[in-house]
Design an enzyme around this catalytic site. Structure first.
Site, PDB file in Angstrom:
ATOM      1  N   VAL A  11       0.847  -1.206   0.000  1.00 36.86           N
ATOM      2  CA  VAL A  11       0.000   0.000   0.000  1.00 36.86           C
ATOM      3  C   VAL A  11       0.879   1.251   0.000  1.00 36.86           C
ATOM      4  O   VAL A  11       0.618   2.220  -0.722  1.00 36.86           O
ATOM      5  CB  VAL A  11      -0.932  -0.015   1.234  1.00 36.86           C
ATOM      6  CG1 VAL A  11      -1.713   1.285   1.345  1.00 36.86           C
ATOM      7  CG2 VAL A  11      -1.874  -1.196   1.160  1.00 36.86           C
ATOM      8  N   THR A 121      -5.455  -1.017   7.403  1.00 35.30           N
ATOM      9  CA  THR A 121      -6.805  -1.444   7.787  1.00 35.30           C
ATOM     10  C   THR A 121      -6.834  -1.672   9.292  1.00 35.30           C
ATOM     11  O   THR A 121      -6.129  -2.545   9.807  1.00 35.30           O
ATOM     12  CB  THR A 121      -7.178  -2.740   7.039  1.00 35.30           C
ATOM     13  OG1 THR A 121      -7.093  -2.460   5.643  1.00 35.30           O
ATOM     14  CG2 THR A 121      -8.570  -3.202   7.386  1.00 35.30           C
ATOM     15  N   ASN A 205     -14.963  -5.277   2.580  1.00 36.24           N
ATOM     16  CA  ASN A 205     -14.310  -6.580   2.438  1.00 36.24           C
ATOM     17  C   ASN A 205     -15.202  -7.723   2.921  1.00 36.24           C
ATOM     18  O   ASN A 205     -15.219  -8.798   2.320  1.00 36.24           O
ATOM     19  CB  ASN A 205     -12.954  -6.587   3.154  1.00 36.24           C
ATOM     20  CG  ASN A 205     -11.875  -5.933   2.291  1.00 36.24           C
ATOM     21  OD1 ASN A 205     -12.138  -5.546   1.153  1.00 36.24           O
ATOM     22  ND2 ASN A 205     -10.674  -5.803   2.814  1.00 36.24           N
ATOM     23  N   CYS A 257      -5.801  -9.549   2.750  1.00 44.89           N
ATOM     24  CA  CYS A 257      -6.896  -8.752   3.327  1.00 44.89           C
ATOM     25  C   CYS A 257      -8.098  -9.555   3.800  1.00 44.89           C
ATOM     26  O   CYS A 257      -8.453  -9.504   4.976  1.00 44.89           O
ATOM     27  CB  CYS A 257      -7.360  -7.718   2.309  1.00 44.89           C
ATOM     28  SG  CYS A 257      -6.173  -6.396   2.097  1.00 44.89           S
ATOM     29  N   LYS A 318      -4.175 -15.376  -6.289  1.00 41.83           N
ATOM     30  CA  LYS A 318      -5.012 -15.095  -7.458  1.00 41.83           C
ATOM     31  C   LYS A 318      -4.039 -14.782  -8.603  1.00 41.83           C
ATOM     32  O   LYS A 318      -2.834 -14.620  -8.362  1.00 41.83           O
ATOM     33  CB  LYS A 318      -5.960 -13.923  -7.206  1.00 41.83           C
ATOM     34  CG  LYS A 318      -5.241 -12.605  -6.956  1.00 41.83           C
ATOM     35  CD  LYS A 318      -6.227 -11.446  -6.857  1.00 41.83           C
ATOM     36  CE  LYS A 318      -5.472 -10.126  -6.780  1.00 41.83           C
ATOM     37  NZ  LYS A 318      -6.337  -8.963  -6.695  1.00 41.83           N
ATOM     38  N   ARG A 325       0.317 -15.185   0.248  1.00 41.11           N
ATOM     39  CA  ARG A 325      -0.244 -15.104   1.602  1.00 41.11           C
ATOM     40  C   ARG A 325      -1.677 -15.624   1.613  1.00 41.11           C
ATOM     41  O   ARG A 325      -2.499 -15.214   0.819  1.00 41.11           O
ATOM     42  CB  ARG A 325      -0.204 -13.641   2.109  1.00 41.11           C
ATOM     43  CG  ARG A 325       1.204 -13.229   2.531  1.00 41.11           C
ATOM     44  CD  ARG A 325       1.245 -11.795   2.940  1.00 41.11           C
ATOM     45  NE  ARG A 325       1.056 -10.908   1.804  1.00 41.11           N
ATOM     46  CZ  ARG A 325       0.989  -9.579   1.896  1.00 41.11           C
ATOM     47  NH1 ARG A 325       1.075  -8.998   3.080  1.00 41.11           N
ATOM     48  NH2 ARG A 325       0.839  -8.842   0.818  1.00 41.11           N
TER      49      ARG A 325
HETATM   50  C1  UDX Z   1      -8.810  -7.030  -1.602  1.00 41.07           C
HETATM   51  C2  UDX Z   1      -9.881  -5.954  -1.842  1.00 41.07           C
HETATM   52  O1  UDX Z   1     -10.575  -6.211  -3.052  1.00 41.07           O
HETATM   53  C3  UDX Z   1      -9.241  -4.576  -1.851  1.00 41.07           C
HETATM   54  O2  UDX Z   1     -10.222  -3.585  -2.037  1.00 41.07           O
HETATM   55  C4  UDX Z   1      -8.564  -4.432  -0.498  1.00 41.07           C
HETATM   56  O3  UDX Z   1      -8.137  -3.208  -0.221  1.00 41.07           O
HETATM   57  C5  UDX Z   1      -7.458  -5.475  -0.375  1.00 41.07           C
HETATM   58  O4  UDX Z   1      -8.084  -6.751  -0.433  1.00 41.07           O
HETATM   59  P1  UDX Z   1      -7.006  -8.338  -3.024  1.00 41.07           P
HETATM   60  O5  UDX Z   1      -6.605  -8.994  -1.732  1.00 41.07           O
HETATM   61  O6  UDX Z   1      -5.963  -7.852  -3.940  1.00 41.07           O
HETATM   62  O7  UDX Z   1      -7.943  -7.080  -2.732  1.00 41.07           O
HETATM   63  O8  UDX Z   1      -7.887  -9.426  -3.772  1.00 41.07           O
HETATM   64  P2  UDX Z   1      -9.268  -9.463  -4.569  1.00 41.07           P
HETATM   65  O9  UDX Z   1      -9.043  -9.228  -5.998  1.00 41.07           O
HETATM   66  O10 UDX Z   1     -10.303  -8.669  -3.899  1.00 41.07           O
HETATM   67  O11 UDX Z   1      -9.602 -11.027  -4.381  1.00 41.07           O
HETATM   68  C6  UDX Z   1      -9.710 -11.598  -3.069  1.00 41.07           C
HETATM   69  C7  UDX Z   1      -9.884 -13.101  -3.156  1.00 41.07           C
HETATM   70  O12 UDX Z   1     -11.136 -13.435  -3.693  1.00 41.07           O
HETATM   71  C8  UDX Z   1      -8.853 -13.795  -4.041  1.00 41.07           C
HETATM   72  O13 UDX Z   1      -8.446 -14.983  -3.384  1.00 41.07           O
HETATM   73  C9  UDX Z   1      -9.616 -14.106  -5.323  1.00 41.07           C
HETATM   74  O14 UDX Z   1      -9.129 -15.224  -6.024  1.00 41.07           O
HETATM   75  C10 UDX Z   1     -11.008 -14.367  -4.762  1.00 41.07           C
HETATM   76  N1  UDX Z   1     -12.077 -14.117  -5.729  1.00 41.07           N
HETATM   77  C11 UDX Z   1     -12.367 -12.846  -6.121  1.00 41.07           C
HETATM   78  C12 UDX Z   1     -12.830 -15.172  -6.225  1.00 41.07           C
HETATM   79  O15 UDX Z   1     -12.585 -16.349  -5.868  1.00 41.07           O
HETATM   80  N2  UDX Z   1     -13.853 -14.899  -7.086  1.00 41.07           N
HETATM   81  C13 UDX Z   1     -14.175 -13.641  -7.474  1.00 41.07           C
HETATM   82  O16 UDX Z   1     -15.129 -13.476  -8.248  1.00 41.07           O
HETATM   83  C14 UDX Z   1     -13.386 -12.582  -6.983  1.00 41.07           C
END
Ligand code: UDX
Length: 424
Positions: A11, A121, A205, A257, A318, A325
């Site tokens: 961040v 956060t 979240n 997160c 992802k 993590r």
């Molecule tokens: C998240 C929040 O989206 C962001 O706003 C915050 O500040 C930080 O945390 P991030 O951790 O980068 O961001 O991941 P994100 O893209 O939100 O995905 C979170 C998890 O959900 C991942 O494991 C992803 O694979 C999963 N996911 C997401 C799904 O399984 N299906 C979906 O449709 C979307």
């Protein structure tokens, strides 16, 4: 404006670059001397598309500086962004020790009347307690809550194209100062009190985690009744009250997160006397999802895992990041290993010491009893499935992201088991 950023993590670095791009001068404070040296040498310690080049550009224009002393980094800065980790503590509560110790360290080292901007956060109530902490030591510094919503892999884009900018402040003047940083960005501003701003981050979240857990559990129901979850969700997301995003079924959520923020929100509610039953159910369902996928792999490998070799495509939590993590892939791999499997993994960006890593997707499948697709990297769709079939010992592919084309996999002579799809 002169801004100081404390914490050169994900961040902190994205915000540092973004603020320079908006015309501000940024000095970054980071306790890890090695990290500071790497940043000064033009290296970026995290992988985020385009970030290294952008940070180097800012350094060349003399808009950014790096310091191993926080007290040095805050000199001349009116705003001090706190971008420090708030990891999950033993009891699910957010560990605020990094934030608190930096506030203690800088309380009287910052410029008079400067503002601590809390980006980390933190549970509702934290800004209020930091404010008291500052007052107790006679500091004139004030506190603003300004949560971040950057997605890993899209953080540079998200910084410049935010859905909203949330600012919680005690004084309108402080909120205006922070809002003024973003002059020129077209977005919605939510100006509120500090506790509501803190809550917006947790609420977002928790809502997103609930939504994708709904998609995952719908996939399980589809599997049971013989429906195709992709068609079902295609029909669901067209309802404008629901919308298209965050409905991709998968192995559950990971990353830095969602797991910690959902756990922390439960404790926040509990401490305030409310049982957040729904969110507890989400966390349990999310955990079961990985067990469910491990069970599919067990079946795919012939019913038992002892002495079996499982190829795993994807280690990152992802696609688009090297971050492992709380990665669902790693958590599933641990379950498979507990049952005696050898897991051989390939990921285009990420790696883990816990696994045998392969140099390519094809290499990973050689001699494998089953293949698990654990991360949705687009390059996996381009692997020659005929070659995969030739190299594998077994013949089943468990696609926990519904990424591959089932027809193509089947045409190569392999069984395709997706999530909530016919034949799954
Ligand atoms: C998240 C929040 O989206 C962001 O706003 C915050 O500040 C930080 O945390 P991030 O951790 O980068 O961001 O991941 P994100 O893209 O939100 O995905 C979170 C998890 O959900 C991942 O494991 C992803 O694979 C999963 N996911 C997401 C799904 O399984 N299906 C979906 O449709 C979307």
């Amino acid at each position: 404006m002169n801004v100081s950023i404390i914490g050169a993590g994900y961040v902190g670095l994205v915000s540092a670059w973004g603020l320079t791009a908006l015309g501000h001068r940024v000095s970054v404070g980071e306790a890890d001397v090695g990290r500071v040296d790497r940043l000064k040498a033009g290296e970026t310690p995290i992988f985020e598309e385009g970030l290294t080049e952008l940070l180097s550009g800012a350094s060349e224009k003399d808009l950014i500086s790096y310091h191993s002393s926080n007290a040095e980094a805050v000199q001349g800065a009116k705003l001090v962004f706190l971008c420090l980790p708030t990891p999950e503590g033993a009891d699910g509560r957010a560990d605020l020790s990094y934030v608190e110790s930096v506030v203690d360290e800088l309380a009287n080292a910052v410029e008079p009347d400067s503002v601590f901007v809390v980006k980390s956060t933190v549970p509702p109530g934290t800004a209020a307690s930091l404010r008291k902490r500052l007052a107790d030591v006679g500091s004139s510094a004030r506190v603003v809550s300004h949560p971040e919503f950057l997605r890993e892999g899209n953080a540079v884009f998200d910084f410049m194209n935010p859905d909203r900018i949330v600012i919680g402040a005690y004084e309108a003047e402080d909120a205006d100062l922070v809002a003024g940083l973003y002059d020129g960005l077209e977005t919605e501003f939510i100006l509120t009190d500090v506790t509501s701003a803190e809550m917006i981050k947790y609420a977002s979240n928790a809502y997103l985690a609930t939504r994708l857990t709904m998609a995952n559990t719908l996939a399980n129901v589809c599997e049971a009744v013989g429906a195709d979850v992709l068609d079902v969700l295609a029909g669901v997301r067209l309802d404008h009250r629901i919308g298209p995003h965050f409905l991709q079924p998968g192995p559950g959520y990971g990353g830095s997160c969602f797991p910690k923020d959902t756990a922390a929100l439960i404790t926040v509610a509990e401490d305030a006397g409310y049982d957040f039953e729904l969110l507890r159910a989400v966390i349990e369902a999310d955990d079961r999802q990985r067990h469910r996928i491990a069970e599919k792999v067990r079946q795919a490998a012939g019913g038992g895992l002892r002495g079996r070799r499982v190829a795993m495509w994807g280690v990152a939590f992802k696609a688009g990041t090297d971050d492992v993590r709380e990665s669902p892939a790693l958590r599933i791999a641990r379950l498979l290993k507990e049952d005696g499997a050898e897991v051989v993994a390939y990921d285009p960006k990420a790696s883990s010491d816990e696994l045998t890593m392969s140099p390519s997707a094809l290499d990973a499948v050689t001699g494998a009893d089953a293949l698990l697709v654990a991360t949705e990297w687009p390059e996996f769709c381009r692997v020659d499935m005929v070659e995969v079939a030739a190299r594998m010992k077994g013949h089943r592919v468990v696609d926990s992201r519904n990424l591959l084309d089932p027809a193509q996999v089947r045409a190569a002579g392999l069984d395709y088991w997706g999530l909530g799809r016919p034949g799954a």
